[in-house]
Write a protein that holds these residues in place. Sequence first.
Motif, PDB file in Angstrom:
ATOM      1  N   GLN A 144     -14.644  -1.912  -3.874  1.00  0.00           N
ATOM      2  CA  GLN A 144     -13.562  -2.981  -3.564  1.00  0.00           C
ATOM      3  C   GLN A 144     -12.976  -3.593  -4.838  1.00  0.00           C
ATOM      4  O   GLN A 144     -11.873  -3.776  -4.850  1.00  0.00           O
ATOM      5  N   CYS A 145     -13.460  -3.219  -5.957  1.00  0.00           N
ATOM      6  CA  CYS A 145     -12.851  -3.482  -7.255  1.00  0.00           C
ATOM      7  C   CYS A 145     -11.945  -2.284  -7.765  1.00  0.00           C
ATOM      8  O   CYS A 145     -11.466  -1.467  -7.108  1.00  0.00           O
ATOM      9  N   HIS A 146     -11.488  -2.492  -9.032  1.00  0.00           N
ATOM     10  CA  HIS A 146     -10.651  -1.322  -9.481  1.00  0.00           C
ATOM     11  C   HIS A 146     -10.810  -1.056 -10.778  1.00  0.00           C
ATOM     12  O   HIS A 146     -10.617  -1.178 -11.873  1.00  0.00           O
ATOM     13  N   CYS A 195     -10.187  -0.840  -3.101  1.00  0.00           N
ATOM     14  CA  CYS A 195      -9.630  -2.128  -2.724  1.00  0.00           C
ATOM     15  C   CYS A 195      -9.380  -1.960  -1.145  1.00  0.00           C
ATOM     16  O   CYS A 195     -10.173  -1.851  -0.554  1.00  0.00           O
ATOM     17  N   LEU A 196      -7.942  -1.902  -0.891  1.00  0.00           N
ATOM     18  CA  LEU A 196      -7.718  -1.635   0.391  1.00  0.00           C
ATOM     19  C   LEU A 196      -8.128  -0.552   0.990  1.00  0.00           C
ATOM     20  O   LEU A 196      -8.688  -0.467   2.321  1.00  0.00           O
ATOM     21  N   ARG A 223      -0.716   5.845  -1.662  1.00  0.00           N
ATOM     22  CA  ARG A 223      -0.149   4.835  -2.142  1.00  0.00           C
ATOM     23  C   ARG A 223       0.565   3.817  -1.600  1.00  0.00           C
ATOM     24  O   ARG A 223       1.313   3.656  -0.842  1.00  0.00           O
ATOM     25  N   HIS A 224       0.118   2.439  -1.913  1.00  0.00           N
ATOM     26  CA  HIS A 224       0.996   1.211  -0.903  1.00  0.00           C
ATOM     27  C   HIS A 224       1.732   0.410  -1.926  1.00  0.00           C
ATOM     28  O   HIS A 224       2.662  -0.025  -1.413  1.00  0.00           O
ATOM     29  N   LEU A 225       1.603   0.660  -3.230  1.00  0.00           N
ATOM     30  CA  LEU A 225       2.283   0.002  -4.252  1.00  0.00           C
ATOM     31  C   LEU A 225       2.463   1.024  -5.343  1.00  0.00           C
ATOM     32  O   LEU A 225       1.719   1.575  -6.013  1.00  0.00           O
ATOM     33  N   ALA A 226       3.763   0.990  -5.711  1.00  0.00           N
ATOM     34  CA  ALA A 226       4.032   2.008  -6.894  1.00  0.00           C
ATOM     35  C   ALA A 226       3.257   1.955  -8.203  1.00  0.00           C
ATOM     36  O   ALA A 226       2.662   2.965  -8.792  1.00  0.00           O
ATOM     37  N   LEU A 257      -5.779   4.260  -1.943  1.00  0.00           N
ATOM     38  CA  LEU A 257      -5.678   3.428  -3.337  1.00  0.00           C
ATOM     39  C   LEU A 257      -5.528   1.778  -2.475  1.00  0.00           C
ATOM     40  O   LEU A 257      -5.310   1.482  -1.241  1.00  0.00           O
ATOM     41  N   GLY A 258      -4.979   0.758  -3.433  1.00  0.00           N
ATOM     42  CA  GLY A 258      -5.221  -0.284  -3.105  1.00  0.00           C
ATOM     43  C   GLY A 258      -3.644  -1.037  -2.588  1.00  0.00           C
ATOM     44  O   GLY A 258      -2.796  -0.035  -2.726  1.00  0.00           O
TER      45      GLY A 258
END
Length: 260
Positions: free
Chosen positions: A195-197, A109-110, A28-31, A73-74
Amino acid sequence: MPTTRVAALSLQASRPRGHLRMNAVAIRHLAFEDLGSLAGVLSERGIAHEYRDAGVDDLATLDPLAPDLLVVLGGPIGANDETDYPFLRDELDLLRARLAADLPTLGICLGAQLMARALGARVFPGPAKEIGWAPLTLTEAGQQSSLSHLGEEHTSMLHWHGDTFELPEGARLLASTPLCAHQAFTWGRHALAFQCHPEGSQPALERWLIGHAGEISAAGLSVTQLRTDNLRFAPVLQQQARQAFSAWLDSVGLRTHRAA
């Protein structure tokens, strides 16, 4: 390449599978950009999941072959930004080992951009930022895959990215949008990249409107309109995404587990 493939098969054969409960690790890059609707599907199958937070947890200590499922994850950084964010090198190393061993791997995504880069494809800025809701157009391969639940006749899709990627050699394209030709692909038997969510769920998307306030403003978008669209489209996407995730987990052998 044959030597690499033999090594990959050897790694897969030697991977320990004796634990009673299947497990998933999500980087995970953002909570607030978490597993979303996928988390419930994993729990229903008895698949335990845990997060490793990039930039905080030491990703170099994660055994790439240990989890039954790895999810990347993104996040708002770029897949080529390892000079500023050195942990991206560790993520690329994890993905290269994981993909070489052909183990269940999901990128969002990312995470999809890093998968593409790990497979030797170029990641680069797209023609414009794609933020908001738009349906996917599935390829023939996509229509025959677990993504059949995510086609435009069933649901719209959440998008939140500025970069895109070349299709990796050997990958199968599953979906596109007018603004982004490469929205989803599979590689090997057990790797899927979006690429999408598809994991986006309501009301959790309200956190996105807060956390990405600067990006929304810079793109000249309306928070009110995004909120309205989230309320309209997210419940349907959540339902369809659960079906798609379930079908994909079945296809890679991560079926409902019952401990002995």
